[in-house]
Design an enzyme around this catalytic site. Structure first.
Site, PDB file in Angstrom:
ATOM      1  N   THR A   1      -7.284  -7.405  10.526  1.00 47.68           N
ATOM      2  CA  THR A   1      -7.141  -8.835  10.214  1.00 47.68           C
ATOM      3  C   THR A   1      -5.770  -9.401  10.550  1.00 47.68           C
ATOM      4  O   THR A   1      -5.564 -10.604  10.407  1.00 47.68           O
ATOM      5  CB  THR A   1      -7.432  -9.118   8.724  1.00 47.68           C
ATOM      6  OG1 THR A   1      -6.467  -8.447   7.916  1.00 47.68           O
ATOM      7  CG2 THR A   1      -8.832  -8.685   8.351  1.00 47.68           C
TER       8      THR A   1
ATOM      9  N   GLY B   1       3.174  -4.505  11.264  1.00 46.52           N
ATOM     10  CA  GLY B   1       2.321  -4.664  10.093  1.00 46.52           C
ATOM     11  C   GLY B   1       2.279  -3.431   9.212  1.00 46.52           C
ATOM     12  O   GLY B   1       3.278  -2.743   9.007  1.00 46.52           O
TER      13      GLY B   1
ATOM     14  N   ASN C   1      -2.693   1.813  15.622  1.00 44.59           N
ATOM     15  CA  ASN C   1      -3.072   1.509  17.002  1.00 44.59           C
ATOM     16  C   ASN C   1      -3.444   2.836  17.664  1.00 44.59           C
ATOM     17  O   ASN C   1      -3.199   3.903  17.112  1.00 44.59           O
ATOM     18  CB  ASN C   1      -1.965   0.753  17.748  1.00 44.59           C
ATOM     19  CG  ASN C   1      -0.683   1.550  17.824  1.00 44.59           C
ATOM     20  OD1 ASN C   1      -0.660   2.683  18.291  1.00 44.59           O
ATOM     21  ND2 ASN C   1       0.414   0.964  17.365  1.00 44.59           N
TER      22      ASN C   1
ATOM     23  N   ASP D   1       0.902  -0.597   9.756  1.00 42.74           N
ATOM     24  CA  ASP D   1       1.163   0.625  10.523  1.00 42.74           C
ATOM     25  C   ASP D   1       2.656   0.947  10.514  1.00 42.74           C
ATOM     26  O   ASP D   1       3.067   2.071  10.183  1.00 42.74           O
ATOM     27  CB  ASP D   1       0.653   0.440  11.951  1.00 42.74           C
ATOM     28  CG  ASP D   1       0.659   1.714  12.788  1.00 42.74           C
ATOM     29  OD1 ASP D   1       0.741   2.814  12.207  1.00 42.74           O
ATOM     30  OD2 ASP D   1       0.555   1.596  14.016  1.00 42.74           O
TER      31      ASP D   1
ATOM     32  N   ILE E   1       0.816  -1.214   0.000  1.00 42.69           N
ATOM     33  CA  ILE E   1       0.000   0.000   0.000  1.00 42.69           C
ATOM     34  C   ILE E   1       0.855   1.273   0.000  1.00 42.69           C
ATOM     35  O   ILE E   1       0.433   2.303  -0.515  1.00 42.69           O
ATOM     36  CB  ILE E   1      -0.994  -0.009   1.190  1.00 42.69           C
ATOM     37  CG1 ILE E   1      -2.112   1.022   0.972  1.00 42.69           C
ATOM     38  CG2 ILE E   1      -0.266   0.210   2.518  1.00 42.69           C
ATOM     39  CD1 ILE E   1      -3.264   0.880   1.953  1.00 42.69           C
TER      40      ILE E   1
ATOM     41  N   VAL F   1      -2.683  -8.761  13.613  1.00 43.23           N
ATOM     42  CA  VAL F   1      -2.537  -9.098  15.030  1.00 43.23           C
ATOM     43  C   VAL F   1      -3.826  -8.864  15.825  1.00 43.23           C
ATOM     44  O   VAL F   1      -3.986  -9.419  16.905  1.00 43.23           O
ATOM     45  CB  VAL F   1      -1.358  -8.338  15.698  1.00 43.23           C
ATOM     46  CG1 VAL F   1      -0.045  -8.750  15.089  1.00 43.23           C
ATOM     47  CG2 VAL F   1      -1.554  -6.850  15.658  1.00 43.23           C
TER      48      VAL F   1
END
Length: 170
Positions: A121, A31, A23, A33, A10, A123
């Site tokens: 989808t 991930g 988060n 983030d 992305i 952690v």
């Protein structure tokens, strides 16, 4: 508004807005983030710190917008998806709210193209098929003014095949 599907990274997409599965601290993580923070550079982290100073983070189901920093995207919408707890803790509504709030913020900056990762989808454990159905429904039902394309970006083959099935059902 059209909905398309892409498999890949992305952070490489040339869109107006990419959505970050953040988060609540807004300070980066693992991930997607972590990938967005690394690729976007210090500007994104600095903008997130300002938001934290002003409002103390971002609650589940909500979203905030920052610069895209060094990303090809002009903006990043950071949204906090729900942690899967079996489905009885309003996870579907919170996840749908993530998508709606992200789209509202994208509309606010007159974005024409927005890219979404597979929120919650990883952690956070949300079942991929159920998460995809919530995402698809929330995006499909959104009434856009400026948006012309929403891209679901799947990093892994499993999510990609789930979205392919959804598209074929339409």
């Amino acid at each position: 508004m059209t909905i398309t599907l892409h498999q890949g990274d992305i952070t490489k997409l040339e869109v107006d807005v990419i959505v970050n599965a953040a988060n609540s601290s807004l300070l980066g993580g693992g991930g997607v983030d972590g990938a967005i923070h690394r690729a976007g550079g210090e500007e994104i982290l600095a903008a997130c710190r300002k938001i934290r100073a002003r409002q103390g983070g971002c609650p589940t189901g909500e979203a905030v917008i920052t610069t895209g920093g060094k990303l090809p995207a002009r903006y990043v919408v950071h949204t906090v998806g729900p942690v899967w707890q079996g489905g009885a803790s309003e996870e579907a509504e919170l996840l749908a709210r993530c998508y709606r709030r992200a789209l509202e913020l994208a509309e606010g900056v007159e974005a024409r193209r927005v890219a979404f990762p597979n929120i919650s989808t990883g952690v956070y454990g949300y079942p991929k098929e159920q998460a995809a159905r919530v995402a698809w429904s929330a995006v499909r039902d959104f009434r856009a003014t400026h948006l012309r394309e929403v891209v679901f970006v799947c990093f892994d083959a499993e999510n990609f095949s789930v979205y392919e099935r959804l598209i074929s059902e339409e």
